[in-house]
Design an enzyme around this catalytic site. Structure first.
Site, mmCIF file in Angstrom:
data_model
loop_
_atom_site.group_PDB
_atom_site.id
_atom_site.type_symbol
_atom_site.label_atom_id
_atom_site.label_comp_id
_atom_site.label_asym_id
_atom_site.label_seq_id
_atom_site.Cartn_x
_atom_site.Cartn_y
_atom_site.Cartn_z
ATOM 1 N N ALA A 10 0.929 -1.369 0.105
ATOM 2 C CA ALA A 10 0.064 0.040 0.014
ATOM 3 C C ALA A 10 0.752 1.237 -0.033
ATOM 4 O O ALA A 10 0.452 2.277 -0.172
ATOM 5 C CB ALA A 10 -0.949 -0.068 1.136
ATOM 6 N N ARG A 15 10.578 7.013 -2.754
ATOM 7 C CA ARG A 15 11.866 7.368 -3.619
ATOM 8 C C ARG A 15 12.000 6.722 -5.099
ATOM 9 O O ARG A 15 13.084 7.047 -5.586
ATOM 10 C CB ARG A 15 12.754 6.359 -2.676
ATOM 11 C CG ARG A 15 13.002 6.937 -1.156
ATOM 12 C CD ARG A 15 13.590 5.810 -0.157
ATOM 13 N NE ARG A 15 12.661 5.020 0.291
ATOM 14 C CZ ARG A 15 12.779 4.215 1.180
ATOM 15 N NH1 ARG A 15 14.241 4.131 1.797
ATOM 16 N NH2 ARG A 15 11.682 3.571 1.872
ATOM 17 N N GLN A 74 -6.110 -0.129 2.490
ATOM 18 C CA GLN A 74 -5.557 0.469 3.819
ATOM 19 C C GLN A 74 -5.698 1.916 3.477
ATOM 20 O O GLN A 74 -4.602 2.377 2.505
ATOM 21 C CB GLN A 74 -4.162 0.086 4.108
ATOM 22 C CG GLN A 74 -3.656 0.600 5.142
ATOM 23 C CD GLN A 74 -2.108 0.941 5.319
ATOM 24 O OE1 GLN A 74 -1.519 0.365 4.144
ATOM 25 N NE2 GLN A 74 -1.574 0.772 6.478
ATOM 26 N N GLU A 156 14.114 0.744 13.815
ATOM 27 C CA GLU A 156 13.938 1.109 12.694
ATOM 28 C C GLU A 156 15.415 2.153 12.632
ATOM 29 O O GLU A 156 15.594 2.655 13.439
ATOM 30 C CB GLU A 156 12.617 1.986 12.227
ATOM 31 C CG GLU A 156 11.718 0.840 11.790
ATOM 32 C CD GLU A 156 11.757 -0.070 10.991
ATOM 33 O OE1 GLU A 156 12.039 0.428 9.908
ATOM 34 O OE2 GLU A 156 12.028 -1.307 11.295
ATOM 35 N N LYS A 319 7.582 -11.918 -30.700
ATOM 36 C CA LYS A 319 6.685 -11.660 -29.579
ATOM 37 C C LYS A 319 5.427 -12.535 -29.898
ATOM 38 O O LYS A 319 4.736 -12.588 -30.971
ATOM 39 C CB LYS A 319 6.277 -10.114 -29.730
ATOM 40 C CG LYS A 319 5.015 -9.809 -28.818
ATOM 41 C CD LYS A 319 5.075 -9.502 -27.406
ATOM 42 C CE LYS A 319 4.272 -9.581 -26.465
ATOM 43 N NZ LYS A 319 3.134 -8.513 -26.411
ATOM 44 N N ALA A 393 11.008 -12.560 -52.951
ATOM 45 C CA ALA A 393 11.561 -11.571 -52.161
ATOM 46 C C ALA A 393 10.788 -10.304 -52.461
ATOM 47 O O ALA A 393 10.424 -10.028 -53.324
ATOM 48 C CB ALA A 393 13.062 -11.540 -52.573
HETATM 49 C C1 UD1 Z 1 10.365 -2.159 6.597
HETATM 50 C C2 UD1 Z 1 10.790 -2.616 7.627
HETATM 51 C C3 UD1 Z 1 12.110 -2.837 8.105
HETATM 52 C C4 UD1 Z 1 12.790 -3.758 7.138
HETATM 53 C C5 UD1 Z 1 12.157 -3.420 5.705
HETATM 54 C C6 UD1 Z 1 12.913 -4.682 4.906
HETATM 55 C C7 UD1 Z 1 8.829 -1.665 9.234
HETATM 56 C C8 UD1 Z 1 8.419 -0.467 10.027
HETATM 57 N N1 UD1 Z 1 10.042 -1.562 8.735
HETATM 58 O O1 UD1 Z 1 11.037 -0.960 6.243
HETATM 59 O O2 UD1 Z 1 12.550 -3.069 9.567
HETATM 60 O O3 UD1 Z 1 14.042 -4.026 7.420
HETATM 61 O O4 UD1 Z 1 10.923 -3.094 5.733
HETATM 62 O O5 UD1 Z 1 12.528 -4.261 3.476
HETATM 63 O O6 UD1 Z 1 8.036 -2.689 8.705
HETATM 64 N N2 UD1 Z 1 3.267 -0.608 3.480
HETATM 65 C C9 UD1 Z 1 2.123 -0.671 3.405
HETATM 66 N N3 UD1 Z 1 1.314 0.102 4.266
HETATM 67 C C10 UD1 Z 1 1.954 1.306 4.888
HETATM 68 C C11 UD1 Z 1 3.399 1.355 4.912
HETATM 69 C C12 UD1 Z 1 4.051 0.384 3.990
HETATM 70 O O7 UD1 Z 1 1.366 -1.458 3.036
HETATM 71 O O8 UD1 Z 1 1.298 1.962 5.643
HETATM 72 C C13 UD1 Z 1 4.161 -1.646 2.571
HETATM 73 C C14 UD1 Z 1 5.007 -0.929 1.397
HETATM 74 O O9 UD1 Z 1 4.205 -0.898 0.284
HETATM 75 C C15 UD1 Z 1 6.212 -1.756 1.138
HETATM 76 C C16 UD1 Z 1 6.214 -2.368 2.582
HETATM 77 O O10 UD1 Z 1 4.993 -2.384 3.382
HETATM 78 O O11 UD1 Z 1 5.817 -2.878 0.465
HETATM 79 C C17 UD1 Z 1 7.292 -2.027 3.336
HETATM 80 O O12 UD1 Z 1 7.091 -0.508 3.678
HETATM 81 P P1 UD1 Z 1 8.435 0.463 3.409
HETATM 82 O O13 UD1 Z 1 8.123 1.586 3.521
HETATM 83 O O14 UD1 Z 1 9.228 -0.060 2.232
HETATM 84 O O15 UD1 Z 1 9.352 -0.034 4.630
HETATM 85 P P2 UD1 Z 1 10.942 -0.158 4.909
HETATM 86 O O16 UD1 Z 1 11.310 1.300 5.208
HETATM 87 O O17 UD1 Z 1 11.492 -0.671 3.611
HETATM 88 CA CA CA Z 2 10.923 -1.306 1.642
#
Ligand code: UD1
Ligand code: CA
Length: 422
Positions: A10, A15, A74, A156, A319, A393
């Site tokens: 979600a 980035r 969400q 974190e 393809k 051809a």
């Molecule tokens: C998260 C973990 C971190 C871990 C890393 C591994 C947490 C707080 N941190 O950090 O400990 O080392 O993944 O890759 O969990 N997402 C949602 N809803 C939200 C927020 C995020 O669905 O409200 C989803 C994102 O789309 C993503 C995943 O959760 O697919 C991880 O979120 P991201 O923001 O990438 O977390 P990281 O900072 O990478």
């Molecule tokens: Ca991530």
């Protein structure tokens, strides 16, 4: 054992600097989320994908491609812990295991997930988190252990002290939980942290406080949990996936002349003794037989099936096409939406004109066994050429032709003697 999967997808993916939701960014034409879903579809009986940012697009992709998956909205997105809490109503009476994964971690394999679940079971664990060791752990959550080496919590990056930042064991973002025992954690998480989010990672300390059996499974091959947060990460993951695929193909009898310039998607099968020449790019799902020669500089774009002893040569793009055995397209051709019999020869510069830009539809070209197409032919689809027929051809073929005929369209040659001298 009844196992369900929850896949977090979600988040915004800030980035990536993109209008496309992060989990729909592609590696070899397959979205990141597709890799994760393919890895869980054989080990779980249902998957919930948490969607939020660009929810409609992600939902459309999931519904179209994965019968075993459901999306759960969400909104707003208040963190990874909040994301998982969204499935609680769907799992109210569920008493099996739940594995949680991130939609942005496409390199994980089914084999590792199986080993992870086996480990969880062998420890009689209530909650297991996957960890790994990174030389550069920046941006990942750190695994903090007690003096006796048992798990304490996950911190974190943004909340970590300099001492905690030095820890190289990181959270892979993959968890296995005995749902009945952990589900109440999700109503008790708080957002007292640097990002003001409900962290999924806090279930570790919650589990410890509630005297549950909490363990970490340390993954040796840390490449597998490489997360995609930027375009740099996307390129690096593509390279890792490609290297893995090429190694596997070579182990199974395929010659890759130059691995550094060859790109082959995970979903491409290739038979033994086939040779892949340099600068070949193969994306999507394809099946190539034994003893084929592909490239140099060939581009296979998906849904391509090539039987044994075929040749796809220089600057040939294919393809959604099927080649029966001993069929060649050696040079400078485009073969799309086509079905080719065996012993067909495609002359240099042949084009299947499969697309009508007015109706925006694609049509099929069928070439039966032993058809020989002369160089620089345009086959305007829909069109079918019967067995053994030759095409002269430079022809533009707009109608079906029967068996063993010669078809040609050609403006008569005009010669003006001594024209240059005058
Ligand atoms: C998260 C973990 C971190 C871990 C890393 C591994 C947490 C707080 N941190 O950090 O400990 O080392 O993944 O890759 O969990 N997402 C949602 N809803 C939200 C927020 C995020 O669905 O409200 C989803 C994102 O789309 C993503 C995943 O959760 O697919 C991880 O979120 P991201 O923001 O990438 O977390 P990281 O900072 O990478
Ligand atoms: Ca991530």
């Amino acid at each position: 054992m009844d196992i369900k999967a929850v896949i977090l997808a979600a988040g915004k993916g800030t980035r990536m600097k993109s209008n496309t939701p992060k989990v729909l960014h592609k590696i070899f034409e397959k979205p990141l989320l597709g890799y994760v879903l393919d890895n869980v579809k054989n080990i779980t009986n249902e998957a919930f994908v948490i969607v939020g940012h660009h929810a409609e697009e992600v939902t459309e992709y999931v519904n179209k491609n994965y019968k075993c998956a459901k999306t759960v909205l969400q909104s707003p997105q208040l963190g990874t812990g909040h994301a998982v809490s969204m499935v609680c109503p769907n799992l109210e009476n569920f008493d099996g295991q739940v594995i949680i994964l991130c939609g942005d971690t496409p390199l994980i394999t089914e084999k590792t997930l199986k080993e992870f679940i086996d480990y969880h079971n062998s420890c009689n664990s209530d909650l297991t988190v996957m960890s790994t060791i990174f030389e550069n752990p920046t941006n990942y959550g750190r695994i903090i252990r007690e003096a006796d080496n048992s798990l304490k919590c996950i911190v974190e990056e943004k909340d970590a002290t300099p001492q905690q930042k030095a820890v190289k064991e990181v959270n892979a973002g993959i968890y296995c939980l005995n749902w009945g025992k952990i589900k109440c954690a999700f109503s008790q998480l708080t957002s007292n942290n640097a990002q003001g989010e409900y962290y999924l990672t806090d279930i570790i300390s919650w589990g410890k406080t509630n005297n549950l059996n909490v363990n970490a499974y340390i993954l040796e091959n840390s490449d597998e949990i490489y997360g995609i947060n930027s375009r740099q990460n996307l390129a690096a993951a593509t390279k890792i996936m490609n290297d893995r695929k090429l190694a596997d193909l070579m182990d199974n009898g395929v010659t890759i002349v130059d691995p550094s310039s060859t790109w082959i998607s995970e979903d491409t099968e290739i038979g033994a003794d086939t040779i892949i020449y340099p600068s070949t790019y193969i994306e999507g799902k394809n099946k190539i037989g034994n003893n084929c020669k592909i490239g140099p500089c060939a581009h296979l774009r998906g849904d391509v099936e090539i039987a044994d002893n075929c040749k796809i040569g220089n600057f040939v793009e294919v393809k959604k096409a099927k080649f029966d055995s001993n069929t060649n397209a050696g040079h400078l051709s485009y073969i799309g939406d086509a079905e080719l019999g065996s012993h067909v020869n495609i002359g240099a510069g042949t084009i299947t004109a499969n697309y009508d830009p007015i109706s925006k539809t694609k049509s099929k070209t069928v070439l039966k066994d032993n058809v020989k197409i002369g160089s620089n032919t345009v086959l305007v689809a829909p069109v079918e050429i019967g067995e053994g027929t030759n095409i002269g051809a430079g022809s533009v073929i707009t109608k079906n032709i029967g068996e063993w005929a010669l078809g040609l369209t050609r403006a008569p040659l005009r010669v003006i003697e001594k024209w240059v001298k005058h």
